[in-house]
Design a protein around this motif. Structure first.
Motif, PDB file in Angstrom:
ATOM      1  N   LYS A   3     -94.338  48.846 -55.949  1.00 57.01           N
ATOM      2  CA  LYS A   3     -93.394  48.812 -57.077  1.00 57.01           C
ATOM      3  C   LYS A   3     -94.120  48.647 -58.408  1.00 57.01           C
ATOM      4  O   LYS A   3     -93.885  49.391 -59.365  1.00 57.01           O
ATOM      5  CB  LYS A   3     -92.392  47.656 -56.893  1.00 57.01           C
ATOM      6  CG  LYS A   3     -91.666  47.695 -55.563  1.00 57.01           C
ATOM      7  CD  LYS A   3     -90.731  46.513 -55.370  1.00 57.01           C
ATOM      8  CE  LYS A   3     -91.357  45.149 -55.442  1.00 57.01           C
ATOM      9  NZ  LYS A   3     -92.245  44.782 -54.320  1.00 57.01           N
ATOM     10  N   THR A   4     -95.021  47.668 -58.462  1.00 58.21           N
ATOM     11  CA  THR A   4     -95.765  47.437 -59.702  1.00 58.21           C
ATOM     12  C   THR A   4     -96.616  48.644 -60.064  1.00 58.21           C
ATOM     13  O   THR A   4     -96.650  49.065 -61.228  1.00 58.21           O
ATOM     14  CB  THR A   4     -96.671  46.197 -59.553  1.00 58.21           C
ATOM     15  OG1 THR A   4     -95.847  45.051 -59.351  1.00 58.21           O
ATOM     16  CG2 THR A   4     -97.519  45.981 -60.790  1.00 58.21           C
ATOM     17  N   THR A   5     -97.246  49.221 -59.055  1.00 57.82           N
ATOM     18  CA  THR A   5     -98.084  50.386 -59.316  1.00 57.82           C
ATOM     19  C   THR A   5     -97.266  51.526 -59.929  1.00 57.82           C
ATOM     20  O   THR A   5     -97.721  52.187 -60.860  1.00 57.82           O
ATOM     21  CB  THR A   5     -98.757  50.849 -58.007  1.00 57.82           C
ATOM     22  OG1 THR A   5     -99.412  49.724 -57.422  1.00 57.82           O
ATOM     23  CG2 THR A   5     -99.764  51.944 -58.265  1.00 57.82           C
ATOM     24  N   PHE A  29     -89.130  46.763 -66.456  1.00 57.27           N
ATOM     25  CA  PHE A  29     -89.299  45.327 -66.202  1.00 57.27           C
ATOM     26  C   PHE A  29     -89.939  45.140 -64.849  1.00 57.27           C
ATOM     27  O   PHE A  29     -89.429  45.651 -63.852  1.00 57.27           O
ATOM     28  CB  PHE A  29     -87.940  44.619 -66.194  1.00 57.27           C
ATOM     29  CG  PHE A  29     -87.183  44.700 -67.486  1.00 57.27           C
ATOM     30  CD1 PHE A  29     -87.204  43.652 -68.400  1.00 57.27           C
ATOM     31  CD2 PHE A  29     -86.430  45.821 -67.792  1.00 57.27           C
ATOM     32  CE1 PHE A  29     -86.510  43.718 -69.592  1.00 57.27           C
ATOM     33  CE2 PHE A  29     -85.720  45.893 -68.983  1.00 57.27           C
ATOM     34  CZ  PHE A  29     -85.759  44.844 -69.888  1.00 57.27           C
ATOM     35  N   ASP A  30     -91.047  44.406 -64.795  1.00 59.79           N
ATOM     36  CA  ASP A  30     -91.676  44.128 -63.507  1.00 59.79           C
ATOM     37  C   ASP A  30     -91.406  42.682 -63.110  1.00 59.79           C
ATOM     38  O   ASP A  30     -92.062  41.767 -63.596  1.00 59.79           O
ATOM     39  CB  ASP A  30     -93.180  44.394 -63.565  1.00 59.79           C
ATOM     40  CG  ASP A  30     -93.821  44.342 -62.178  1.00 59.79           C
ATOM     41  OD1 ASP A  30     -93.071  44.201 -61.188  1.00 59.79           O
ATOM     42  OD2 ASP A  30     -95.052  44.440 -62.094  1.00 59.79           O
ATOM     43  N   GLU A  31     -90.452  42.489 -62.232  1.00 63.91           N
ATOM     44  CA  GLU A  31     -90.056  41.139 -61.795  1.00 63.91           C
ATOM     45  C   GLU A  31     -90.001  40.161 -62.967  1.00 63.91           C
ATOM     46  O   GLU A  31     -90.736  39.173 -62.991  1.00 63.91           O
ATOM     47  CB  GLU A  31     -91.025  40.633 -60.724  1.00 63.91           C
ATOM     48  CG  GLU A  31     -91.089  41.572 -59.534  1.00 63.91           C
ATOM     49  CD  GLU A  31     -91.775  40.923 -58.335  1.00 63.91           C
ATOM     50  OE1 GLU A  31     -91.702  39.689 -58.219  1.00 63.91           O
ATOM     51  OE2 GLU A  31     -92.356  41.660 -57.524  1.00 63.91           O
ATOM     52  N   PRO A  32     -89.111  40.425 -63.921  1.00 66.27           N
ATOM     53  CA  PRO A  32     -89.130  39.645 -65.169  1.00 66.27           C
ATOM     54  C   PRO A  32     -88.775  38.172 -64.979  1.00 66.27           C
ATOM     55  O   PRO A  32     -89.044  37.371 -65.873  1.00 66.27           O
ATOM     56  CB  PRO A  32     -88.080  40.340 -66.043  1.00 66.27           C
ATOM     57  CG  PRO A  32     -87.181  41.035 -65.077  1.00 66.27           C
ATOM     58  CD  PRO A  32     -88.054  41.439 -63.936  1.00 66.27           C
TER      59      PRO A  32
END
Ligand SMILES: Nc1ncnc2c1ncn2[C@@H]1O[C@H](COP(=O)(O)OP(=O)(O)OP(=O)(O)O)[C@@H](O)[C@H]1O
Ligand SMILES: [Mg+2]
Lengths: 231, 269
Positions: B42-44, B189-192
């Motif tokens: 997901k982050t990638t 948004f990455d796991e905000p």
């Protein structure tokens, strides 16, 4: 007598300060260049620089001073004894000893640049990558990221180790007497030889103490100024 | 036309294949929520969208224009990337505010630097005195914009505070305002809320919800399933570098078809 001694020691302390000031002047920027070299993504450069830093940090400053002072003269003498010297050898034959002060300064600048480079490197590598990435996603250029984001954080991080190193430098300047640069300890020792009194040598300590006291205050001020934020 | 089109994105780190062909389309004003277990990529994927990683293969297009093509070097140059990445904004899990700058300066740093280079161009075209006027006008605009950005995140009073003086939730809200300052087309948004104390999660999710309602196009990676269900127009479940299942929140949460989606949803409740 006291005033005469004070005057002589002040003169020696002038040389001490000169050595101190010029060393900082050259070593601070040179250290930054070396630190970039040691973080280079081009592996040969990185290892070359790292080896150089390892050698300089792994040998006594006093030895480095002696090599830089006597080395060129030895090379010159050796080269001039060769018959039918080529271009390189004729050039080497012109080598002679440096001026004493210059030799000491070169040794100090290189030595301290290596120590500073390690401090810079630690400071730069200690900044979380997220800082750089936050700058990147906001469209900043590499230069902008370095000057607007990284630099100030690096300075804050390196002030404490730098102040340690700089105070050590003040005291290390006394090594210069080994090759007869007339810094303050040399002047103090002279009184033992010439007049048979030792207290002028003890008295030199006061000069170091006062100067390092001033430096400590200055660094304290800078640290306080940068303490408006954490992180 | 879809505002965002991701086609066949592949990304490897050395020998590990992290993304193995991701396709996503997103309509303007919609919210895409990405869920998936740890390490699924997901982050990638978000980092590829924000040009922090370059995909090895595949394209990313905004409004029909290809911004990045993993196999076309011309789209990968520093300068092109810097121009194109402003279509996207990114809010990090760890906020990544600049600690030495006040809230206000965090928000204005990038716009002011952008203005500086724009004014250089303007000066060439219109002369020095006109450029000076334009600069003053635009700088005032940036200042006013700062106030306008802080109000919806409820931090108008904190304009002169430093990040270290704020709670995690407040810092994340500043980070959201900072990302919005450049008016990206799509905000990621990455796991905000993952780095926040539980009692601070709500205030950040509320800001996200308001943004979604105001019509912002968003891509949100999150583990907050209730929030995802309420806000998402489209949900993607990623597993092992591929999209294992996607659909409306109802489809994915209430009637998952894929075994792995079922397992994941069970493990998270
Ligand atoms: N820079 C990198 N170098 C090597 N491997 C990486 C790198 N970044 C990520 N990976 C690997 O890629 C895989 C996917 O990582 P990613 O961070 O995208 O997962 P994620 O879905 O965001 O997980 P999480 O929910 O834990 O945040 C992981 O196996 C990770 O170890
Ligand atoms: Mg992640």
């Amino acid at each position: 007598m006291f005033w005469q001694v004070t005057k002589d020691l002040l003169e020696g302390f002038g040389t001490t300060l000169e050595l101190f000031g010029f060393t900082l002047l050259f070593a601070l920027p040179l250290g930054l260049i070396i630190s970039f070299g040691s973080m280079s993504r081009f592996t040969p450069v990185k290892w070359l620089v790292k080896t150089f830093v390892w050698i300089i940090r792994g040998t006594p400053l006093m030895l480095q001073m002696i090599i830089i002072y006597y080395g060129p003269g030895l090379v010159g003498t050796y080269a001039s004894q060769i018959e039918n010297p080529g271009i390189i050898m004729s050039w080497l034959a012109t080598w002679s000893v440096f001026d004493r002060f210059v030799a000491v300064l070169v040794a100090f600048a290189i030595n301290y640049a290596c120590y500073f480079s390690e401090i810079y490197r630690g400071g730069i590598e200690g900044i979380p990558v997220g800082q750089k990435e936050a700058g990147q996603v906001l469209g900043l250029t590499k230069t902008q990221i370095f000057f607007k984001i990284t630099l100030m954080q690096v300075i804050k991080r390196i002030i404490p180790p730098m102040s340690n190193e700089i105070i050590t430098l003040v005291k290390d300047t006394s090594l210069a007497r080994i090759i007869a640069v007339y810094e303050i300890i040399f002047m103090g020792q002279n009184y033992i030889k010439l007049e048979g009194i030792i207290w002028p040598l003890f008295y030199t300590g006061a000069f170091y103490l006062v100067f390092n006291g001033l430096l400590t205050i200055v660094f304290g001020k800078i640290e306080k100024k940068l303490s408006y934020y954490r992180g | 036309m879809a505002i965002l089109e991701i086609k066949n994105i592949h990304k490897n780190f050395g020998n590990t294949k992290v993304l193995k062909g991701i396709d996503i389309t997103l309509e303007k004003g919609n919210v895409l929520v990405i869920i998936g277990s740890s390490g699924s990529g997901k982050t990638t994927l978000l980092r590829c969208l924000n040009f922090l990683e370059t995909p090895d293969k595949g394209t990313i297009s905004v409004n029909g224009k290809v911004l990045i093509d993993g196999e076309d070097k011309a789209t990968l140059s520093d300068k092109i990337i810097r121009k194109n990445r402003l279509h996207f904004g990114l809010v990090f899990q760890q906020f990544n505010l600049f600690p030495q700058y006040s809230v206000k300066d965090n928000l204005t740093l990038a716009p002011r630097l952008a203005l500086k280079s724009e004014i250089k161009e303007y000066k060439k075209a219109h002369g020095a005195s006109a450029a000076k006027e334009e600069k003053a006008r635009r700088e005032k605009e940036i200042q006013q914009n700062t106030l306008r950005l802080l109000e919806p995140v409820g931090l108008s009073e904190k304009i002169d505070s430093y990040p270290c003086e704020l709670s995690g939730g407040q810092q994340q809200r500043v980070a959201i305002a900072r990302a919005l300052a450049l008016e990206p087309d799509i905000l990621c948004f990455d796991e905000p809320t993952s780095a926040l104390d539980p009692e601070l999660v709500g205030e950040v999710l509320k800001v996200l919800k308001n943004l979604a309602e105001s019509g912002k196009t968003m891509v949100v990676v999150t583990h907050e399933m209730r929030f995802a269900r309420e806000v998402a127009d489209h949900v993607v479940f990623m597993s092992d570098g591929v999209i294992a299942e996607e659909g409306t929140p109802e489809e994915v949460f209430d009637n998952p078809k894929n075994e792995r989606t079922k397992q994941f949803l069970q493990s998270i409740i």
